[in-house]
Design an enzyme around this catalytic site. Structure first.
Site, PDB file in Angstrom:
ATOM      1  N   CYS A 116      44.014  38.510  37.423  1.00 23.28           N
ATOM      2  CA  CYS A 116      42.658  38.925  37.055  1.00 23.28           C
ATOM      3  C   CYS A 116      41.927  39.375  38.310  1.00 23.28           C
ATOM      4  O   CYS A 116      42.151  38.847  39.390  1.00 23.28           O
ATOM      5  CB  CYS A 116      41.912  37.804  36.345  1.00 23.28           C
ATOM      6  N   GLU A 125      31.351  38.947  32.833  1.00 23.07           N
ATOM      7  CA  GLU A 125      32.287  40.044  32.911  1.00 23.07           C
ATOM      8  C   GLU A 125      32.508  40.771  31.587  1.00 23.07           C
ATOM      9  O   GLU A 125      32.491  40.163  30.522  1.00 23.07           O
ATOM     10  CB  GLU A 125      33.648  39.519  33.400  1.00 23.07           C
TER      11      GLU A 125
END
Length: 191
Positions: free
Chosen positions: A79, A126
């Site tokens: 990620c 996010e």
């Protein structure tokens, strides 16, 4: 979805943080912001999450202890945040190679949003572009970047859920969120 860019030039963050990522304004336009600045104020920003499978086994990583947040915790395969001006589809394979040492085709699967406290006064807010990669069989992944990754493991979803239930403090907030919203990630094998 069309993404509008509000500013063409990245700026150096107020704190001197050189990693500049795409933040998302309330009107949906993108603007450059220092990565740490985004996390300090909880600014919504673009992110990428990669999930690599070998059949029913998912490759997970334990983040290096020196990471600026969630060091030593288990997360999905990879990620990160795209650089300013970099697309999520370019970012995902780049970062998979940089973190885990793998180069393989990735499929874009979904876009999800979350907000989570990640400790030390930092917030992850996010809009995550989710990607899936597949390999034939689990194998020894020994080429990972030790500055980013402490260790890796191949696990079934059932085993992962069991481990998270038994010791949630060992896992990143976003991995726990992903497990709770698994169907939204659209990771099921297309074959």
């Amino acid at each position: 979805m069309t993404v509008m860019i509000r500013s063409a030039e990245p700026r150096r963050s107020a704190t001197g943080d050189e990693a500049v990522i795409p933040a998302i304004a309330e009107d949906g336009t993108l603007f450059p912001i220092g990565k740490l600045d985004a996390h300090r104020v909880g600014q919504k920003h673009l992110a990428v999450s990669v999930f690599v499978f070998a059949g029913d086994r998912l490759l997970i990583q334990r983040r290096a202890l020196g990471k600026y947040h969630c060091g030593g915790l288990w997360a999905n395969t990879c990620c990160t945040h795209p650089h300013w001006g970099e697309s999520p589809s370019d970012c995902a394979p780049r970062r998979l190679l940089e973190e885990v040492g793998l180069s393989l085709p990735l499929q874009s699967r979904s876009v999800v949003e979350y907000r989570a406290d990640v400790g030390n006064g930092l917030i992850e807010h996010e809009r995550v572009h989710v990607f899936r990669g597949d390999v034939d069989v689990p194998f020894d992944v020994s080429s990972y970047n030790c500055d980013e990754v402490q260790e890796v493991a191949w696990v079934t979803q059932e085993a992962l859920r069991s481990e998270v239930a038994a010791a949630p403090e060992r896992f990143t907030p976003w991995l726990k969120i992903y497990l709770g919203r698994w169907s939204e990630l659209a990771l099921q094998d297309a074959a």
